[in-house]
Design a protein around this motif. Structure first.
Motif, PDB file in Angstrom:
ATOM      1  N   ASP A  59       5.791  -3.626   3.899  1.00  0.00           N
ATOM      2  CA  ASP A  59       5.980  -2.069   4.344  1.00  0.00           C
ATOM      3  C   ASP A  59       7.399  -2.282   4.208  1.00  0.00           C
ATOM      4  OD1 ASP A  59       3.840  -1.122   5.280  1.00  0.00           O
ATOM      5  OD2 ASP A  59       3.975  -1.558   7.139  1.00  0.00           O
ATOM      6  N   ILE A  62       8.093  -2.221  -0.123  1.00  0.00           N
ATOM      7  CA  ILE A  62       7.203  -1.118  -0.052  1.00  0.00           C
ATOM      8  C   ILE A  62       8.424   0.164   0.095  1.00  0.00           C
ATOM      9  CG2 ILE A  62       5.393   1.015   0.101  1.00  0.00           C
ATOM     10  CD1 ILE A  62       3.368  -0.566  -0.529  1.00  0.00           C
ATOM     11  N   LEU A  66      10.242   2.888  -2.476  1.00  0.00           N
ATOM     12  CA  LEU A  66      10.844   4.538  -2.553  1.00  0.00           C
ATOM     13  C   LEU A  66      12.059   4.818  -1.669  1.00  0.00           C
ATOM     14  CD1 LEU A  66       7.264   5.425  -0.069  1.00  0.00           C
ATOM     15  CD2 LEU A  66       7.468   5.161  -2.584  1.00  0.00           C
ATOM     16  N   THR A  71       7.357   5.754  -6.606  1.00  0.00           N
ATOM     17  CA  THR A  71       6.643   6.900  -6.198  1.00  0.00           C
ATOM     18  C   THR A  71       5.323   6.479  -5.687  1.00  0.00           C
ATOM     19  OG1 THR A  71       6.279   7.778  -8.421  1.00  0.00           O
ATOM     20  CG2 THR A  71       7.147   9.385  -7.845  1.00  0.00           C
ATOM     21  N   VAL A  72       4.270   7.023  -5.012  1.00  0.00           N
ATOM     22  CA  VAL A  72       3.210   6.404  -4.050  1.00  0.00           C
ATOM     23  C   VAL A  72       2.529   6.868  -5.319  1.00  0.00           C
ATOM     24  CG1 VAL A  72       2.276   6.128  -2.344  1.00  0.00           C
ATOM     25  CG2 VAL A  72       4.333   5.918  -1.460  1.00  0.00           C
ATOM     26  N   LYS A  74      -0.823   4.301  -4.593  1.00  0.00           N
ATOM     27  CA  LYS A  74      -1.574   4.733  -3.446  1.00  0.00           C
ATOM     28  C   LYS A  74      -0.926   3.885  -1.785  1.00  0.00           C
ATOM     29  CE  LYS A  74      -6.136   3.171  -5.289  1.00  0.00           C
ATOM     30  NZ  LYS A  74      -7.580   1.587  -5.147  1.00  0.00           N
ATOM     31  N   PRO A  75      -1.237   4.566  -0.473  1.00  0.00           N
ATOM     32  CA  PRO A  75      -0.444   4.644   0.656  1.00  0.00           C
ATOM     33  C   PRO A  75      -0.701   3.182   1.402  1.00  0.00           C
ATOM     34  CG  PRO A  75      -0.693   6.914   0.721  1.00  0.00           C
ATOM     35  CD  PRO A  75      -2.095   5.866  -0.428  1.00  0.00           C
ATOM     36  N   GLY A  85      -0.563  -1.587  -0.993  1.00  0.00           N
ATOM     37  CA  GLY A  85      -0.214  -0.395  -0.901  1.00  0.00           C
ATOM     38  C   GLY A  85       0.050  -0.748  -2.324  1.00  0.00           C
ATOM     39  N   VAL A  87       2.733   1.423  -5.607  1.00  0.00           N
ATOM     40  CA  VAL A  87       3.793   2.623  -6.096  1.00  0.00           C
ATOM     41  C   VAL A  87       3.941   2.188  -8.240  1.00  0.00           C
ATOM     42  CG1 VAL A  87       4.844   2.425  -4.129  1.00  0.00           C
ATOM     43  CG2 VAL A  87       5.382   0.484  -5.981  1.00  0.00           C
ATOM     44  N   LYS A  96       2.004  -3.495  -7.634  1.00  0.00           N
ATOM     45  CA  LYS A  96       1.414  -3.670  -6.083  1.00  0.00           C
ATOM     46  C   LYS A  96       2.121  -4.378  -4.927  1.00  0.00           C
ATOM     47  CE  LYS A  96      -3.622  -4.072  -4.239  1.00  0.00           C
ATOM     48  NZ  LYS A  96      -4.981  -4.627  -4.832  1.00  0.00           N
TER      49      LYS A  96
END
Length: 208
Positions: A59, A62, A66, A71-72, A74-75, A85, A87, A96
């Protein structure tokens, strides 16, 4: 065993890419950047993965990416294999961030363990043989789907069937033009899917 020491990403806006990677990940000498205006559309055929200790680190990284402009795709969330996740950086590179742990054991540190390059192969058997011929040692192999090579150097290498890799990243498999990536350490050669390797350090800037 062949060494894999660094990744060079070719980017359209070098200054912007330097700012992004300094703020997002901080990979040091494992990542280099250089300017390129070669055309590239759609999926470039590879992804980069960062392994971390726990979900809080996923978290944190990621979130930092961001905030820096990614940009996302896969959350971040739980899966059968852990937590992670995906991005996409402003330069188009897919990242990843993942951990095999499903629970936190302490505060997030943001420390990155392994950097793993997965190349999308059209023919896993042919690509595997190419890398074996170049001195790579196969650590794991799952038929025509996936190959993991033994680590030697600061970056790990794997092969994944192209369509499956695109699905894992959350993007369409179609793409054309330059891969916009050069791998440093194994020698000077090009694999069956057009991924280029160089034994020396190409001109470029250190990733921050």
């Amino acid at each position: 065993m062949t060494s894999f020491d660094a990744i060079t990403l070719e980017v359209s806006d070098l200054a912007a890419a330097e700012r992004f990677y300094a703020n997002a990940f901080g990979l040091g000498s494992r990542l280099r950047l250089r300017a390129s205006q070669e055309a590239a559309t759609g999926f470039r055929g590879f992804t980069l993965s960062l392994t971390v200790a726990q979900p809080a680190d996923v978290d944190l990284l990621i979130g930092g990416a961001l905030d820096a402009g990614a940009t996302v795709l896969k959350p971040a969330g739980k899966s059968m294999w852990g937590y992670g996740g995906v991005v996409q950086a402003p330069d188009g590179t897919i990242w990843k961030v993942a951990t095999s742990a499903k629970k936190n054991t302490g505060p997030a540190t943001g420390q990155i363990g392994d950097v793993v390059l997965l190349l999308g192969a059209t023919d896993i058997v042919a690509s595997r043989q190419c890398y074996v011929d170049q001195g790579f040692t196969v650590e794991k192999s799952f038929g025509r789907m996936y190959v993991q090579f033994a680590a030697a150097g600061t970056v790990k290498l794997g092969l994944y069937r192209r369509r499956a890799l695109a699905k894992d990243a959350g993007v369409a498999p179609e793409g054309s033009g330059s891969h916009r990536v050069v791998m440093i350490g194994a020698g000077d050669f090009t694999d069956p899917d057009g991924f280029a390797w160089a034994s020396g350090q190409p001109a470029g800037q250190l990733g921050a």
